[in-house]
Design a protein around this motif. Sequence first.
Motif, PDB file in Angstrom:
ATOM      1  N   LEU A  47       0.839  -1.194   0.000  1.00  0.00           N
ATOM      2  CA  LEU A  47       0.000   0.000   0.000  1.00  0.00           C
ATOM      3  C   LEU A  47       0.879   1.251   0.000  1.00  0.00           C
ATOM      4  CD1 LEU A  47      -2.574  -1.001   2.776  1.00  0.00           C
ATOM      5  CD2 LEU A  47      -2.936  -1.046   0.306  1.00  0.00           C
ATOM      6  N   ASP A  48       0.404   2.288  -0.646  1.00  0.00           N
ATOM      7  CA  ASP A  48       1.077   3.576  -0.655  1.00  0.00           C
ATOM      8  C   ASP A  48       1.121   4.125   0.777  1.00  0.00           C
ATOM      9  OD1 ASP A  48       1.879   6.089  -2.363  1.00  0.00           O
ATOM     10  OD2 ASP A  48       0.423   6.791  -0.876  1.00  0.00           O
ATOM     11  N   PRO A  49       2.214   4.777   1.194  1.00  0.00           N
ATOM     12  CA  PRO A  49       2.297   5.318   2.556  1.00  0.00           C
ATOM     13  C   PRO A  49       1.145   6.261   2.923  1.00  0.00           C
ATOM     14  CG  PRO A  49       4.451   5.402   1.522  1.00  0.00           C
ATOM     15  CD  PRO A  49       3.475   4.975   0.466  1.00  0.00           C
ATOM     16  N   HIS A  50       0.626   7.008   1.952  1.00  0.00           N
ATOM     17  CA  HIS A  50      -0.504   7.899   2.247  1.00  0.00           C
ATOM     18  C   HIS A  50      -1.772   7.099   2.553  1.00  0.00           C
ATOM     19  CE1 HIS A  50       2.280  10.699   0.322  1.00  0.00           C
ATOM     20  NE2 HIS A  50       1.730  11.580   1.126  1.00  0.00           N
ATOM     21  N   VAL A  51      -1.940   5.976   1.875  1.00  0.00           N
ATOM     22  CA  VAL A  51      -3.086   5.099   2.138  1.00  0.00           C
ATOM     23  C   VAL A  51      -2.932   4.472   3.525  1.00  0.00           C
ATOM     24  CG1 VAL A  51      -4.286   2.990   1.415  1.00  0.00           C
ATOM     25  CG2 VAL A  51      -3.533   4.658  -0.299  1.00  0.00           C
ATOM     26  N   VAL A  52      -1.724   4.026   3.853  1.00  0.00           N
ATOM     27  CA  VAL A  52      -1.463   3.455   5.185  1.00  0.00           C
ATOM     28  C   VAL A  52      -1.784   4.492   6.260  1.00  0.00           C
ATOM     29  CG1 VAL A  52       0.307   2.553   6.746  1.00  0.00           C
ATOM     30  CG2 VAL A  52       0.253   1.804   4.363  1.00  0.00           C
ATOM     31  N   ALA A  53      -1.325   5.731   6.054  1.00  0.00           N
ATOM     32  CA  ALA A  53      -1.573   6.791   7.037  1.00  0.00           C
ATOM     33  C   ALA A  53      -3.075   7.023   7.216  1.00  0.00           C
ATOM     34  CB  ALA A  53      -0.886   8.085   6.608  1.00  0.00           C
ATOM     35  N   ARG A  54      -3.810   7.083   6.126  1.00  0.00           N
ATOM     36  CA  ARG A  54      -5.258   7.311   6.209  1.00  0.00           C
ATOM     37  C   ARG A  54      -5.950   6.163   6.947  1.00  0.00           C
ATOM     38  NH1 ARG A  54      -6.297   8.305   1.074  1.00  0.00           N
ATOM     39  NH2 ARG A  54      -7.158   6.279   0.583  1.00  0.00           N
ATOM     40  N   LEU A  55      -5.561   4.922   6.631  1.00  0.00           N
ATOM     41  CA  LEU A  55      -6.156   3.767   7.317  1.00  0.00           C
ATOM     42  C   LEU A  55      -5.793   3.756   8.795  1.00  0.00           C
ATOM     43  CD1 LEU A  55      -5.549   1.019   4.614  1.00  0.00           C
ATOM     44  CD2 LEU A  55      -7.760   1.984   5.305  1.00  0.00           C
ATOM     45  N   MET A  56      -4.550   4.154   9.111  1.00  0.00           N
ATOM     46  CA  MET A  56      -4.118   4.179  10.505  1.00  0.00           C
ATOM     47  C   MET A  56      -4.937   5.184  11.308  1.00  0.00           C
ATOM     48  SD  MET A  56      -0.236   4.588  11.977  1.00  0.00           S
ATOM     49  CE  MET A  56       0.334   3.073  11.216  1.00  0.00           C
ATOM     50  N   VAL A  57      -5.177   6.354  10.732  1.00  0.00           N
ATOM     51  CA  VAL A  57      -5.981   7.371  11.416  1.00  0.00           C
ATOM     52  C   VAL A  57      -7.404   6.866  11.632  1.00  0.00           C
ATOM     53  CG1 VAL A  57      -7.047   9.652  11.125  1.00  0.00           C
ATOM     54  CG2 VAL A  57      -4.606   9.351  10.696  1.00  0.00           C
ATOM     55  N   LEU A  90      -1.545  16.389   8.871  1.00  0.00           N
ATOM     56  CA  LEU A  90      -1.371  15.211   9.720  1.00  0.00           C
ATOM     57  C   LEU A  90      -1.106  13.975   8.872  1.00  0.00           C
ATOM     58  CD1 LEU A  90      -1.765  14.098  12.748  1.00  0.00           C
ATOM     59  CD2 LEU A  90      -3.925  13.284  11.851  1.00  0.00           C
ATOM     60  N   LEU A  91      -1.881  13.770   7.803  1.00  0.00           N
ATOM     61  CA  LEU A  91      -1.705  12.578   6.971  1.00  0.00           C
ATOM     62  C   LEU A  91      -0.367  12.585   6.247  1.00  0.00           C
ATOM     63  CD1 LEU A  91      -5.260  12.007   5.475  1.00  0.00           C
ATOM     64  CD2 LEU A  91      -4.107  10.683   7.232  1.00  0.00           C
ATOM     65  N   ALA A  92       0.059  13.750   5.749  1.00  0.00           N
ATOM     66  CA  ALA A  92       1.341  13.824   5.049  1.00  0.00           C
ATOM     67  C   ALA A  92       2.484  13.503   6.006  1.00  0.00           C
ATOM     68  CB  ALA A  92       1.526  15.200   4.421  1.00  0.00           C
ATOM     69  N   CYS A  93       2.427  14.044   7.213  1.00  0.00           N
ATOM     70  CA  CYS A  93       3.477  13.767   8.207  1.00  0.00           C
ATOM     71  C   CYS A  93       3.455  12.295   8.623  1.00  0.00           C
ATOM     72  CB  CYS A  93       3.306  14.662   9.432  1.00  0.00           C
ATOM     73  SG  CYS A  93       3.664  16.384   9.114  1.00  0.00           S
ATOM     74  N   LEU A  94       2.278  11.780   8.881  1.00  0.00           N
ATOM     75  CA  LEU A  94       2.171  10.381   9.297  1.00  0.00           C
ATOM     76  C   LEU A  94       2.678   9.454   8.201  1.00  0.00           C
ATOM     77  CD1 LEU A  94       1.312   8.332  11.411  1.00  0.00           C
ATOM     78  CD2 LEU A  94      -1.033   8.515  10.539  1.00  0.00           C
ATOM     79  N   SER A  95       2.446   9.802   6.941  1.00  0.00           N
ATOM     80  CA  SER A  95       2.889   8.942   5.841  1.00  0.00           C
ATOM     81  C   SER A  95       4.411   8.851   5.768  1.00  0.00           C
ATOM     82  CB  SER A  95       2.326   9.426   4.503  1.00  0.00           C
ATOM     83  OG  SER A  95       2.956  10.617   4.093  1.00  0.00           O
ATOM     84  N   ARG A  96       5.124   9.783   6.414  1.00  0.00           N
ATOM     85  CA  ARG A  96       6.588   9.759   6.431  1.00  0.00           C
ATOM     86  C   ARG A  96       7.153   9.304   7.781  1.00  0.00           C
ATOM     87  NH1 ARG A  96       8.956  15.102   3.996  1.00  0.00           N
ATOM     88  NH2 ARG A  96      10.838  13.863   4.255  1.00  0.00           N
ATOM     89  N   HIS A  97       6.277   9.000   8.727  1.00  0.00           N
ATOM     90  CA  HIS A  97       6.715   8.551  10.050  1.00  0.00           C
ATOM     91  C   HIS A  97       7.256   7.120   9.937  1.00  0.00           C
ATOM     92  CE1 HIS A  97       6.530   7.304  14.267  1.00  0.00           C
ATOM     93  NE2 HIS A  97       6.609   8.599  14.545  1.00  0.00           N
TER      94      HIS A  97
END
Length: 144
Positions: A47-57, A90-97
């Motif tokens: 999964l793309d990191p942005h998708v992972v971040a959105r699902l995590m939130v 928040l999502l952009a930062c989380l996608s790079r965490h």
Amino acid sequence: LRLDEGLSRLAGALLRCRRVRLLATAEVPLGLSLVGTAEKVVSVAPLDPHVVARLMVRASPRPLLRSELDRTMRRFAADPPGAAPHSNSLLACLSRHELVTRVVRGVPSRLFRVVPLLHGLSLDQLATQLGGLEASPPADPHQG
């Protein structure tokens, strides 16, 4: 009762029902031999990191706080001159965490094993416990 025996018994019981279909997902082939079934292995891209971040939130047991991403946001600010601009949402930062880039790495099963642990740990604490957070900042996965 071994895990594969338990799975075989469950799958066998489900297969005796006419209208039930069984779909099992795994990181490795299951190798179960059940009468009336076939295993089809399909490779799926991470999964793309942005998708992972959105699902995590969405799946997190608690609200994720912007303050948990301060270190990641400072890393954005430290990007070299000429680097592509980044959103500090928040999502952009989380996608790079590191929890997303080094622990989950786009694998859905890892995401769903990690998310419940956010109940009692911060993003950095969880990344550290799971081996994704090191003393030096990681390379940016979005840079070529």
